[in-house]
Design a protein around this motif. Structure first.
Motif, PDB file in Angstrom:
ATOM      1  N   UNK A  34      49.944  21.769  20.542  1.00 13.49           N
ATOM      2  CA  UNK A  34      50.069  20.312  20.424  1.00 13.49           C
ATOM      3  C   UNK A  34      48.751  19.663  20.026  1.00 13.49           C
ATOM      4  N   UNK A  35      47.671  20.139  20.656  1.00 13.05           N
ATOM      5  CA  UNK A  35      46.375  19.521  20.350  1.00 13.05           C
ATOM      6  C   UNK A  35      46.020  19.718  18.881  1.00 13.05           C
ATOM      7  N   UNK A  36      46.256  20.934  18.368  1.00 11.30           N
ATOM      8  CA  UNK A  36      45.939  21.167  16.954  1.00 11.30           C
ATOM      9  C   UNK A  36      46.860  20.373  16.048  1.00 11.30           C
ATOM     10  N   UNK A  37      48.101  20.225  16.472  1.00 11.02           N
ATOM     11  CA  UNK A  37      49.025  19.391  15.707  1.00 11.02           C
ATOM     12  C   UNK A  37      48.444  17.986  15.579  1.00 11.02           C
ATOM     13  N   UNK A  38      47.917  17.463  16.703  1.00 11.20           N
ATOM     14  CA  UNK A  38      47.345  16.117  16.685  1.00 11.20           C
ATOM     15  C   UNK A  38      46.149  16.057  15.735  1.00 11.20           C
ATOM     16  N   UNK A  39      45.252  17.043  15.842  1.00  7.04           N
ATOM     17  CA  UNK A  39      44.059  17.014  14.996  1.00  7.04           C
ATOM     18  C   UNK A  39      44.438  17.114  13.526  1.00  7.04           C
ATOM     19  N   UNK A  40      45.446  17.953  13.251  1.00  7.99           N
ATOM     20  CA  UNK A  40      45.835  18.173  11.861  1.00  7.99           C
ATOM     21  C   UNK A  40      46.359  16.922  11.202  1.00  7.99           C
ATOM     22  N   UNK A  41      47.080  16.062  11.951  1.00 10.37           N
ATOM     23  CA  UNK A  41      47.597  14.846  11.331  1.00 10.37           C
ATOM     24  C   UNK A  41      46.611  13.700  11.460  1.00 10.37           C
ATOM     25  N   UNK A  42      45.417  13.975  11.992  1.00 10.86           N
ATOM     26  CA  UNK A  42      44.388  12.940  12.057  1.00 10.86           C
ATOM     27  C   UNK A  42      44.414  12.125  13.334  1.00 10.86           C
ATOM     28  N   UNK A  43      45.264  12.510  14.295  1.00  8.15           N
ATOM     29  CA  UNK A  43      45.337  11.754  15.550  1.00  8.15           C
ATOM     30  C   UNK A  43      44.290  12.307  16.515  1.00  8.15           C
ATOM     31  N   UNK A  44      43.031  12.066  16.204  1.00  3.44           N
ATOM     32  CA  UNK A  44      41.955  12.722  16.952  1.00  3.44           C
ATOM     33  C   UNK A  44      41.923  12.276  18.410  1.00  3.44           C
ATOM     34  N   UNK A  45      42.038  10.965  18.626  1.00  7.39           N
ATOM     35  CA  UNK A  45      41.966  10.480  20.006  1.00  7.39           C
ATOM     36  C   UNK A  45      43.120  11.047  20.830  1.00  7.39           C
ATOM     37  N   UNK A  46      44.297  11.109  20.221  1.00 12.44           N
ATOM     38  CA  UNK A  46      45.441  11.661  20.946  1.00 12.44           C
ATOM     39  C   UNK A  46      45.179  13.119  21.300  1.00 12.44           C
ATOM     40  N   UNK A  47      44.593  13.883  20.388  1.00  9.52           N
ATOM     41  CA  UNK A  47      44.293  15.291  20.667  1.00  9.52           C
ATOM     42  C   UNK A  47      43.343  15.427  21.832  1.00  9.52           C
ATOM     43  N   UNK A  48      42.290  14.599  21.833  1.00 10.37           N
ATOM     44  CA  UNK A  48      41.317  14.662  22.925  1.00 10.37           C
ATOM     45  C   UNK A  48      41.965  14.214  24.231  1.00 10.37           C
ATOM     46  N   UNK A  49      42.816  13.203  24.142  1.00  4.62           N
ATOM     47  CA  UNK A  49      43.540  12.709  25.317  1.00  4.62           C
ATOM     48  C   UNK A  49      44.376  13.839  25.926  1.00  4.62           C
ATOM     49  N   UNK A  50      45.081  14.559  25.064  1.00  5.60           N
ATOM     50  CA  UNK A  50      45.913  15.646  25.572  1.00  5.60           C
ATOM     51  C   UNK A  50      45.055  16.766  26.147  1.00  5.60           C
ATOM     52  N   UNK A  51      43.901  16.991  25.532  1.00  3.88           N
ATOM     53  CA  UNK A  51      42.974  17.972  26.108  1.00  3.88           C
ATOM     54  C   UNK A  51      42.634  17.593  27.540  1.00  3.88           C
ATOM     55  N   UNK A  52      42.368  16.301  27.760  1.00  2.00           N
ATOM     56  CA  UNK A  52      41.924  15.866  29.080  1.00  2.00           C
ATOM     57  C   UNK A  52      43.047  16.001  30.109  1.00  2.00           C
ATOM     58  N   UNK A  53      44.224  15.475  29.787  1.00  2.00           N
ATOM     59  CA  UNK A  53      45.322  15.562  30.757  1.00  2.00           C
ATOM     60  C   UNK A  53      45.706  17.025  30.969  1.00  2.00           C
ATOM     61  N   UNK A  54      45.659  17.815  29.885  1.00  2.00           N
ATOM     62  CA  UNK A  54      45.999  19.233  30.010  1.00  2.00           C
ATOM     63  C   UNK A  54      45.038  19.935  30.953  1.00  2.00           C
ATOM     64  N   UNK A  55      43.752  19.580  30.844  1.00  2.00           N
ATOM     65  CA  UNK A  55      42.782  20.196  31.746  1.00  2.00           C
ATOM     66  C   UNK A  55      43.164  19.909  33.190  1.00  2.00           C
ATOM     67  N   UNK A  56      43.629  18.696  33.471  1.00  2.00           N
ATOM     68  CA  UNK A  56      44.000  18.354  34.847  1.00  2.00           C
ATOM     69  C   UNK A  56      45.221  19.140  35.295  1.00  2.00           C
ATOM     70  N   UNK A  57      46.336  19.005  34.533  1.00  2.00           N
ATOM     71  CA  UNK A  57      47.566  19.596  35.071  1.00  2.00           C
ATOM     72  C   UNK A  57      47.592  21.104  34.941  1.00  2.00           C
ATOM     73  N   UNK A  58      46.947  21.642  33.912  1.00  2.00           N
ATOM     74  CA  UNK A  58      46.993  23.097  33.784  1.00  2.00           C
ATOM     75  C   UNK A  58      46.068  23.774  34.795  1.00  2.00           C
ATOM     76  N   UNK A  59      44.907  23.160  35.045  1.00  2.00           N
ATOM     77  CA  UNK A  59      44.040  23.719  36.088  1.00  2.00           C
ATOM     78  C   UNK A  59      44.755  23.656  37.425  1.00  2.00           C
ATOM     79  N   UNK A  60      45.460  22.547  37.662  1.00  2.00           N
ATOM     80  CA  UNK A  60      46.219  22.407  38.912  1.00  2.00           C
ATOM     81  C   UNK A  60      47.283  23.491  39.015  1.00  2.00           C
TER      82      UNK A  60
END
Lengths: 623, 470
Positions: A319-345
């Motif tokens: 998903x993150x790469x999908x976001x970066x590929x279409x130019x949605x950089x902030x969304x990609x970084x946003x998903x990185x952040x939330x993913x870090x929270x829930x996946x670490x949990x």
């Protein structure tokens, strides 16, 4: 440099001191010491980011030079340090989530006789990752990139007594090396054309370069291959699932929250380059979407609690790469952040379960654990809801941001893939959750011995669980925070967060809820076993992740073995013979010259006179 | 006159040491201490002059600039390390420290020379003590070494002096810093003079075919003296050749540059080639020193600031590697004066630390990455390529390749497990030796890993073209 040096060096100091004193001090101190240093690093990181926020929006960069590395008589290369809002986010996540996982590890590794080594490696990993993120030029980034690969290798193979762990470590290292080499070549291409590797220098030339030239496409492809290897995108994905051989905190820290997102960081960092290579950008989006659905389907029939999570990590990275590929950089970084929270949990909660069951990871041995482990169950549930994209949990916002922008930018096919994957995610995650915590206990003996984890483990899990609930509300703040980064150079039209169509949200959430009911019906009401269907046709394929590993074996490993054997037997022997021949030649030549050195002073004098004569003759021809 | 305080300190130290050893013959190491302290004081004083504005002093016969200061530091390092290698060894005689001090004084003089007379004085001041020192153990080989050195040295000094006379005749000035204004006219007198002076200096630097004395003299001399010849003399001769040619004759670059280039290639290849079959380590190092003189010539032959930088840079890693290798040799030889390849047998197992030092030194000589020698060769290669002289680059590569063969052969001996040589078994560490080895290893690896500071210093000092204006 606002404490950046300290942030960077504290974990390194920890790694060195633990390495030096681990056999002298009592075992439990290593973990406490490592955690204390990392908490200090986190506090400094917060202060650095606060300082960054106080700067004017257009000038949010803290940069400096640790030392000049290679000044030489040619172009200069220094250890530049660079903090901007983008690396600031990574900095917070690495030190913050890292600190929680360090604290958790104090409980998880409590009985391991070798835990001094574990914490030394863990601190070393944090140092390497911070170096990667804080690097001010691509060369220092590559050094950090290589070092996190090394740390990952050491930690996957932490239990080196197990052959499978050693195999997995080796596989991860080799696959990552493919990426490292690709980055190195890309870096060389950039260096030869622009004579600099610093971000500032490169981006200022990118700003007025012509897009879509072969040079930029190739450079971007090479750098993306590096990102693919580190972030385990198809087809370089095989190592991540095997990497689950490492201790569970390692899986949470390295193979979910931080290291595997280094590829996302690299691509977000190099977004001015992606503007110049539109074809590569589309390829990134397509590979991301494919990895997302491919990994999600592979997770359906997994029997191992950590393997399900590993495939879900792959899918979310997609998903993150999908976001970066279409130019949605902030969304990609946003998903990185939330993913870090829930996946670490999720990983840490899974670690608590494994801990409670005495090391058992097989879903067929679990069930009904919610009565024994209420805190873990609650956190796991929160994170599962988050990853499944149920509002108002964190994952809903970031995934919606991605899918909305994929739709807005007109990538219809990729959008459909993303939406279907969202439904699949909900299914396999609830399957995992229900099989683990609900239904009847499948192994009575293990169930009877199960217990809630100690506070040192539960508290980090609950904190991450809370973040998984509220993480989505940081969206608008993050949008403002990252705006200066992606506004600085042209070509980031979709960088900011955008809202997608309402019907898209309805479909996505609807599919997720439907998937939940299917999972509930199958695994709670019908009490289907975890291993049901794995011997049938689709199950067999999905369990083996469609045989990508076998494919690699046939396409790469076997041919290389054949070629290597041939080279060893033929070419290598030939080279050896040639070397011996040259050596013998030099020897004979030297022996021939030896008699000139006769020991007579008159000969030596003659030699000087001959030399003098030649030199004088030469000089006089110059007049 | 404050500019000559380092020289005065060293001369004073030498005289004081001479008096002290005469009046207190039983005081152990007294002369060595006095000279060592004088060297340290001179080094500190020279370093404190780093910010000085470059100028000519003493009726334009001497130049004080960053070049001369850096040379002073290099030769003082050579002198101090030689002195430490001779520490506690009474058999070399009490006059060794003052003689070494005078020889180092000669090298320092060469660093400041701006006038041919000063060059000659410097060279003789450097050489005369070495003739005596070569024979300081009073062995047969030592006597042979000293006599050969003296005869051939006198021969080459005659050639040098004659060349200087011709240059004076051609330019009517002995101050070579004014030559660029005069030498626009290419006369046969000027060229003959230059050729003869070149031969005189090339003899000291041990350039093929003026190198024949080196192995015999190195072999016969006591090891600390050999080290002083290998490090100090090389520095002194190389830097005066660079200053004389690259400054005094910078107008004729196309001509002498080619000549030096041929000599460089010949020297690199022959020197390293002859090092290969040697069994005596000091002979091997003698030939290796010849080879390194060839590498140094490359920097001069390119006739560019890059080349001058690279040559100046190369001197320090070379000297540090020499310190490491001669230091190890000094520890192995004990009371003797000779170390052969077979004396190294089994050292890696019996004396792993010492073996490691030898390996570092040899690898730096050979130019293996992560040692200073590699960085030095890299810069020379770069300078040769930047100057569009691929022939020189090929020479460096071939010379290095052959040299590798020569340097790896002793290392192979270290790992012979079958027997441990008697000398290694009875080897005893000394504090002074350990200091030299420590400095050598830290310096070699330090420069190899992080060359930037030295590059910075060198690039400031090798820029002596300030003289062009005046």
């Amino acid at each position: 440099m606002q404490g950046l040096t300290e942030i960077l060096l504290l974990p390194l100091f920890g790694a060195v001191t633990i390495g030096a004193f681990k056999s002298l001090a009592p075992k439990r101190y290593a973990g406490i010491w490592a955690s204390v240093l990392l908490v200090a690093s986190f506090v400094l990181a917060v202060l650095a980011d606060v300082h960054l926020a106080e700067l004017a929006a257009g000038h949010r960069v803290i940069s400096g030079t640790l030392f000049n590395w290679a000044t030489g008589f040619g172009p200069k290369i220094a250890w530049n340090i660079y903090l901007d809002p983008l690396s600031g986010i990574w900095l917070l996540v690495i030190t913050g989530v890292g600190a929680l996982i360090h604290i958790y590890s104090n409980g998880y590794m409590h009985d391991d006789p070798d835990r001094g080594r574990f914490f030394g490696y863990l601190n070393f990993f944090i140092f390497s990752m911070l170096l990667l993120v804080l690097a001010g030029n691509l060369l220092v980034l590559l050094i950090g990139w290589g070092l996190v690969g090394l740390a990952s290798y050491l930690l996957i193979g932490f239990w080196y007594q197990r052959p499978s762990a050693v195999q997995a470590a080796k596989k991860a290292f080799v696959m990552n090396t493919i990426g490292d080499v690709a980055i190195l070549i890309g870096l060389a291409l950039l260096y030869f054309r622009f004579h600099t590797v610093t971000y500032a220098g490169l981006f200022s030339t990118f700003a007025h370069a012509t897009p879509n030239t072969a040079y930029f496409e190739w450079t971007a492809v090479l750098l993306f291959i590096g990102a693919m290897a580190k972030s385990a995108q198809f087809p370089l994905n095989g190592w991540l699932v095997d990497a689950m051989e490492g201790p569970t905190p390692v899986s949470a820290l390295i193979h979910a929250a931080t290291m595997v997102t280094a590829g996302v960081y690299l691509m977000a960092r190099l977004y001015p380059l992606l503007r110049l290579a539109p074809d590569v950008a589309y390829a990134i989006a397509a590979i991301g979407a494919f990895t997302a659905i491919y990994a999600a389907s592979s997770a359906f029939f997994q029997q191992d609690i950590k393997k399900v999570l590993a495939y879900s990590t792959l899918s979310q990275l997609g998903y993150m790469f999908l976001a970066l590929g279409v130019g949605a950089y902030t969304a990609g970084v946003f998903h990185f952040m939330t993913h870090a929270f829930f996946k670490a949990c999720l990983f840490l909660a899974a670690g608590s379960v494994i801990h409670a069951l005495g090391g058992e990871q097989d879903l067929n041995q679990m069930g009904g654990l919610y009565k024994k482990m209420p805190w873990t169950t609650a956190s796991f549930l929160a994170a599962t809801l988050a990853i499944s994209g149920i509002p108002p949990f964190a994952g809903f916002y970031s995934k919606e941001a991605i899918l909305g922008q994929v739709f807005n930018s007109g990538h219809g096919l990729l959008w459909i893939v993303g939406v279907i994957t969202a439904g699949m995610t909900s299914f396999y995650m609830f399957r995992l959750f229900l099989l683990t915590f609900f239904g009847a206990p499948r192994n009575k003996k293990l169930y009877d011995h199960a217990h809630e984890a100690p506070a040192v483990m539960t508290v980090p899990v609950v904190i991450l669980g809370i973040l998984a609930v509220i993480g989505g509300f940081f969206g608008s703040w993050l949008n403002g925070w990252l705006a200066p980064v992606f506004r600085m150079y042209p070509g980031a039209s979709h960088a900011a967060l955008e809202a997608g169509p309402v019907f898209g949200t309805v479909i996505t959430v609807g599919l997720a809820v439907l998937a939940f009911f299917i999972a509930y019906w199958l695994y709670v009401l019908k009490r289907t076993a975890a291993k049901a269907g794995i011997s049938t046709w689709p199950g067999k394929w999905m369990l083996a992740a469609y045989g990508v590993d076998t494919g690699w074996r046939n396409v790469a490993i076997l041919p290389i073995q054949v070629v290597g054997t041939w080279f060893r037997d033929r070419i290598d022997q030939g080279i050896l013979a040639a070397v011996v021949g040259v050596a013998n030649g030099i020897w004979l030549w030297a022996e021939d010259l030896r008699p000139v050195q006769s020991g007579y002073v008159r000969r030596y004098g003659l030699s000087i006179m001959v030399g003098l004569g030649v030199i004088l003759a030469y000089c006089l021809t110059r007049v | 006159m404050g500019y000559l305080i380092p020289e005065v300190l060293l001369a004073g130290g030498a005289l004081l040491a001479l008096l002290a050893v005469a009046m207190l013959p039983n005081a152990k190491n007294l002369g060595s201490w006095i000279v060592l302290l004088a060297m340290l004081a001179a080094g500190v004083d020279a370093a404190s002059m780093w910010g000085v504005t470059a100028k000519l002093i003493m009726s334009d016969t001497m130049a004080i600039d960053k070049y001369s200061i850096l040379v002073t530091e290099f030769v003082l390092l050579a002198g101090a390390s030689s002195l430490l290698l001779a520490w506690n060894a009474d058999r070399f005689g009490a006059e060794l420290p003052p003689l070494m001090a005078i020889s180092v004084l000669g090298m320092m003089t060469l660093g400041t020379a701006a006038n041919l007379m000063v060059v000659f004085v410097g060279i003789e001041l450097l050489s005369l003590p070495l003739y005596i020192l070569a024979a300081s153990t009073r062995t047969r080989a030592g006597g042979e070494a000293a006599l050969k050195y003296l005869l051939l040295g006198a021969f080459s000094s005659g050639i040098l002096l004659f060349g200087m006379a011709l240059l004076y005749g051609a330019t009517s000035s002995l101050t070579f810093v004014v030559y660029p204004a005069i030498t626009a006219a290419n006369t046969w007198l000027l060229w003959s003079g230059l050729g003869l002076v070149l031969v005189g200096i090339a003899f000291k630097l041990a350039i093929v075919p003026f190198h024949m004395w080196v192995p015999d003299v190195y072999e016969g001399s006591p090891t600390p003296v050999t080290h002083l010849m290998a490090f100090g003399t090389k520095v002194g001769a190389a830097i005066i050749l660079l200053r004389l040619l690259a400054f005094g004759f910078y107008g004729q670059d196309g001509s002498w540059g080619t000549l030096i280039g041929y000599l460089a290639v010949l020297t690199m290849i022959v020197g390293n080639l002859l090092a290969v079959p040697q069994l005596n380590l000091k002979r091997l190092l003698g030939y290796s020193g010849i080879g390194h003189a060839g590498f140094l010539l490359v920097g001069i032959a390119t006739h560019s600031v890059d080349g001058a930088n690279a040559m100046m840079f190369y001197l320090l890693p070379y000297g540090l590697a020499a310190m490491a290798v001669f230091g190890v040799l000094r520890l192995i030889e004990g009371q003797g004066d000779e170390v052969t390849l077979s004396d190294l047998r089994g050292m890696a197992y019996r004396r792993p630390w010492l073996a490691a030092v030898l390996i570092v030194g040899m690898l730096s000589f050979a130019g293996i990455p992560l040692t200073g020698g590699f960085v030095g060769k890299f810069f020379l290669l770069q300078a040769a390529l930047f100057a569009s002289q691929p022939g020189l680059a090929v020479g460096i590569v071939v010379g290095t390749l052959v040299g590798l063969f020569a340097y790896l052969r002793p290392l192979q001996m270290l790992f012979q497990r079958t027997e441990v040589s008697a000398k290694v078994q009875h080897l005893r560490w000394s504090v002074a030796g350990a200091v030299v080895l420590g400095v050598a290893v830290v310096g070699t690896i330090g420069i190899g890993v992080y060359p930037a500071p030295l590059v910075h210093i060198v690039s400031q000092s090798a820029n002596f073209y300030w003289l062009t204006g005046g």
